[in-house]
Design a protein around this motif. Structure first.
Motif, PDB file in Angstrom:
ATOM      1  N   SER A 298      -5.363  12.438   1.159  1.00  0.00           N
ATOM      2  CA  SER A 298      -4.204  11.542   0.711  1.00  0.00           C
ATOM      3  C   SER A 298      -4.695  10.475  -0.406  1.00  0.00           C
ATOM      4  O   SER A 298      -5.848   9.935  -0.220  1.00  0.00           O
ATOM      5  N   ILE A 299      -3.879  10.138  -1.132  1.00  0.00           N
ATOM      6  CA  ILE A 299      -3.962   9.007  -2.207  1.00  0.00           C
ATOM      7  C   ILE A 299      -3.385   7.684  -1.608  1.00  0.00           C
ATOM      8  O   ILE A 299      -2.322   7.696  -1.342  1.00  0.00           O
ATOM      9  N   LEU A 300      -4.060   6.705  -1.954  1.00  0.00           N
ATOM     10  CA  LEU A 300      -3.866   5.499  -1.580  1.00  0.00           C
ATOM     11  C   LEU A 300      -3.684   4.508  -2.903  1.00  0.00           C
ATOM     12  O   LEU A 300      -4.487   4.649  -3.667  1.00  0.00           O
ATOM     13  N   PHE A 301      -2.511   3.913  -3.022  1.00  0.00           N
ATOM     14  CA  PHE A 301      -2.234   2.907  -4.107  1.00  0.00           C
ATOM     15  C   PHE A 301      -2.289   1.422  -3.423  1.00  0.00           C
ATOM     16  O   PHE A 301      -1.315   1.294  -2.754  1.00  0.00           O
TER      17      PHE A 301
ATOM     18  N   LEU B  69       0.799  -1.330  -0.170  1.00  0.00           N
ATOM     19  CA  LEU B  69       0.061  -0.016   0.083  1.00  0.00           C
ATOM     20  C   LEU B  69       0.985   1.117  -0.105  1.00  0.00           C
ATOM     21  O   LEU B  69       1.630   1.531   1.110  1.00  0.00           O
ATOM     22  N   MET B  70       0.911   1.856  -1.178  1.00  0.00           N
ATOM     23  CA  MET B  70       1.677   3.193  -1.096  1.00  0.00           C
ATOM     24  C   MET B  70       0.827   4.518  -0.852  1.00  0.00           C
ATOM     25  O   MET B  70      -0.391   4.647  -1.497  1.00  0.00           O
ATOM     26  N   THR B  71       1.208   5.426   0.055  1.00  0.00           N
ATOM     27  CA  THR B  71       0.130   6.476   0.415  1.00  0.00           C
ATOM     28  C   THR B  71       0.980   7.799  -0.046  1.00  0.00           C
ATOM     29  O   THR B  71       2.469   7.987   0.225  1.00  0.00           O
TER      30      THR B  71
ATOM     31  N   ALA C 252      -6.689 -12.186  -8.887  1.00  0.00           N
ATOM     32  CA  ALA C 252      -5.799 -12.016  -9.953  1.00  0.00           C
ATOM     33  C   ALA C 252      -4.546 -10.721  -9.252  1.00  0.00           C
ATOM     34  O   ALA C 252      -5.131 -10.250  -7.956  1.00  0.00           O
ATOM     35  N   PRO C 253      -3.382 -10.382  -9.966  1.00  0.00           N
ATOM     36  CA  PRO C 253      -2.803  -9.228  -9.562  1.00  0.00           C
ATOM     37  C   PRO C 253      -3.608  -7.911  -9.640  1.00  0.00           C
ATOM     38  O   PRO C 253      -4.125  -8.007 -10.657  1.00  0.00           O
ATOM     39  N   ARG C 254      -3.370  -7.092  -8.709  1.00  0.00           N
ATOM     40  CA  ARG C 254      -4.231  -6.039  -8.652  1.00  0.00           C
ATOM     41  C   ARG C 254      -3.497  -4.742  -8.565  1.00  0.00           C
ATOM     42  O   ARG C 254      -2.623  -4.645  -7.832  1.00  0.00           O
ATOM     43  N   THR C 255      -3.823  -3.478  -9.331  1.00  0.00           N
ATOM     44  CA  THR C 255      -3.455  -2.196  -8.800  1.00  0.00           C
ATOM     45  C   THR C 255      -4.785  -1.257  -8.851  1.00  0.00           C
ATOM     46  O   THR C 255      -5.645  -1.531  -9.699  1.00  0.00           O
ATOM     47  N   ALA C 256      -4.978  -0.849  -7.843  1.00  0.00           N
ATOM     48  CA  ALA C 256      -6.081   0.197  -7.359  1.00  0.00           C
ATOM     49  C   ALA C 256      -5.705   1.506  -6.907  1.00  0.00           C
ATOM     50  O   ALA C 256      -4.543   1.543  -6.214  1.00  0.00           O
ATOM     51  N   MET C 257      -6.717   2.445  -7.092  1.00  0.00           N
ATOM     52  CA  MET C 257      -6.379   3.794  -6.598  1.00  0.00           C
ATOM     53  C   MET C 257      -7.411   4.087  -5.645  1.00  0.00           C
ATOM     54  O   MET C 257      -8.455   3.918  -5.926  1.00  0.00           O
ATOM     55  N   ALA C 258      -7.324   4.824  -4.416  1.00  0.00           N
ATOM     56  CA  ALA C 258      -8.077   5.454  -3.694  1.00  0.00           C
ATOM     57  C   ALA C 258      -7.724   6.916  -3.030  1.00  0.00           C
ATOM     58  O   ALA C 258      -6.521   7.407  -2.923  1.00  0.00           O
ATOM     59  N   GLN C 259      -8.866   7.303  -2.423  1.00  0.00           N
ATOM     60  CA  GLN C 259      -8.526   8.781  -1.805  1.00  0.00           C
ATOM     61  C   GLN C 259      -9.147   8.550  -0.358  1.00  0.00           C
ATOM     62  O   GLN C 259     -10.419   8.425  -0.344  1.00  0.00           O
ATOM     63  N   THR C 260      -8.293   9.263   0.684  1.00  0.00           N
ATOM     64  CA  THR C 260      -9.102   9.425   1.934  1.00  0.00           C
ATOM     65  C   THR C 260      -9.667  10.969   2.319  1.00  0.00           C
ATOM     66  O   THR C 260      -9.543  11.512   1.658  1.00  0.00           O
ATOM     67  N   LYS C 261     -10.512  10.989   3.330  1.00  0.00           N
ATOM     68  CA  LYS C 261     -11.115  12.274   3.619  1.00  0.00           C
ATOM     69  C   LYS C 261     -10.185  13.405   3.507  1.00  0.00           C
ATOM     70  O   LYS C 261     -10.376  14.651   3.223  1.00  0.00           O
TER      71      LYS C 261
END
Length: 338
Positions: free
Chosen positions: A241-244, A101-103, A229-238
Motif C-alpha cells: 500500500s502507498i501512503l501520502f 493521510l491518503m492510502t 513547513a507544509p509537507r507532501t511525502a510518500m511511503a509504502q508499507t510491507k
C-alpha cells in the motif's frame, strides 16, 4: 527584551528554537532572512549540511522488504476477502499541524501525470478533472525563479508509463527519485537513470530526501527535521500500500510539520520506505474532484509540472509528453503563456 535576547542567542534551549526557526525560513522564499538568526556563514553551512545528508540518505540500498507476491491458495481458502477500497483519506494531526493521510491500496493504480499545455504548469485539481482520476497529490520539484515560476520545467527526471518524459542529465547521471517499478514497489533514493530503466521503473519524479529505508527512520530528531513547513511525502508499507501524507502549514490552523513528524506518522502506519515530495505552497490533496486540504499560498493551488494521480484503470489514461522535442536549456520557467 535584554533577557530574552540573551536566552535566545546564548543558551542551549534558546539556540535550539533559533535553529528550528532558521530551518523553517530555509524552506521558504525568504531563506536569506535566516542569516539574522544564525548568521550568513551558519546559514550557508546549514544548507550545505542538509543537502549532504540528503545525498547520504539516498545512497542506502533497499533490502526488498515489501512483499507483493500473491498469497498461495490452499484448499481451505474458500472464502474470498472483501474488496479493499482503493483510496482512503483520513485526518492526521500533531502539536503544530493538521493534515491528511491518503492510502492507495494498489500501487499499480498510480500514475505520473503532466500538464497538457506547453510552457505552463497545471493545477493538480485540473489534472484530476481532465483525466478522470479518483485522487491526486503534487509531485516532484521544479525550477521556480523567485518562487514565481510558471510550473512548467521539472528538476531531475520525470517518468510516466515507463518512458522518460524529462531528464536534465544523461542516462549515466544520478538522480534523487521517488517512483514505482513495474511490480508496484516504491523506488526512492539515488539511482542512475540507466538503473531506473533496468529496474523497470514505471512512474517517477525527482525529490529528496528518502527518510525511511528498510523500515528504519533516518531523521534522528526534530532538530534534524528541516524546519516546520507544509509537507507532501510518500511511503509504502510491507503489503505494498502507498501512503501520502499532506500537511498544511504557514496558517493559523496548522503551522506545519518537520520531516521527523512525517516520519513518525509513516512509521506508526507500518512504512518500510518513505521519501519527501515537493512541499510548501505546492502541497495539495485532491479527492473526488475536491481540494481536501488548505494550500498555504494566498492564491490557492500552484501550477505544477507533475502530480501523482490514482485511477481505477490507469492503463487507459494517455499522458502526452509535452517536453518531447524541446531543448530544455531554452525553456524559460519565468515566462507565462497566455
Amino acid at each position: 527584551m535584554i533577557l530574552f535576547t540573551c536566552w535566545f542567542y546564548l543558551t542551549a534551549s534558546g539556540s535550539k528554537i533559533r535553529y528550528v526557526l532558521a530551518d523553517t525560513l530555509i524552506t521558504t522564499q525568504h531563506r536569506d532572512w535566516a542569516k539574522y538568526l544564525i548568521g550568513s556563514d551558519q546559514l550557508n553551512e546549514r544548507v550545505k549540511n542538509y543537502w549532504a545528508s540528503f545525498e547520504q540518505m539516498g545512497e542506502v540500498r533497499d533490502k526488498g522488504l515489501v512483499k507483493l507476491e500473491p498469497q498461495p491458495v490452499t484448499e481451505t481458502a474458500v472464502v474470498k476477502p472483501p474488496p479493499v477500497e482503493l483510496v482512503k483519506v483520513e485526518a492526521i494531526s500533531g502539536p503544530n499541524f493538521k493534515g491528511f493521510l491518503m492510502t492507495i491500496s494498489d500501487p499499480k493504480k498510480l500514475k505520473i501525470v503532466v500538464p497538457n499545455k506547453v510552457g505552463m504548469g497545471e493545477k493538480v485539481s485540473s489534472m484530476v478533472k481532465r483525466t478522470g482520476a479518483i485522487a491526486g497529490v503534487n509531485g516532484g520539484g521544479f525550477i521556480d525563479p523567485e518562487w514565481k515560476g510558471n510550473g512548467f520545467q521539472p528538476e531531475g527526471i520525470v517518468i510516466s508509463g515507463g518512458q522518460i518524459y524529462y531528464n536534465d542529465g544523461t542516462l549515466e547521471s544520478t538522480q534523487q527519485v521517488v517512483g514505482i517499478d513495474k511490480d508496484g514497489r516504491m523506488v526512492a533514493g539515488k539511482y542512475k537513470v540507466s538503473e531506473l530503466l533496468k529496474m523497470g521503473v514505471q512512474e517517477a519524479v525527482s525529490f529528496s530526501p528518502r527518510f525511511i529505508v528498510n523500515g528504519e527512520g533516518l531523521v534522528k530528531s526534530q532538530a534534524d527535521g528541516w524546519g516546520i513547513a507544509p509537507r507532501t511525502a510518500m511511503a509504502q508499507t510491507k503489503d505494498g500500500s502507498i501512503l501520502f501524507a499532506i500537511v498544511d502549514g504557514r496558517q493559523k490552523h496548522s503551522i506545519g510539520a518537520t520531516l521527523y513528524d512525517i516520519q513518525e506518522i509513516f512509521l506508526s502506519h507500518g512504512a518500510i520506505t518513505a521519501a519527501n515530495l515537493d512541499g510548501g505552497a505546492s502541497s495539495v490533496l485532491v479527492h473526488n474532484n475536491e481540494i481536501v486540504n488548505k494550500p498555504s499560498s494566498q492564491y490557492g493551488e500552484r501550477y505544477l509540472p507533475t502530480a501523482w494521480l490514482a485511477f481505477d484503470n490507469p492503463q487507459d489514461v494517455h499522458v502526452a509528453n509535452i517536453w518531447a522535442g524541446l531543448d530544455i536549456n531554452k525553456i524559460d520557467p519565468s515566462k507565462w503563456m497566455k
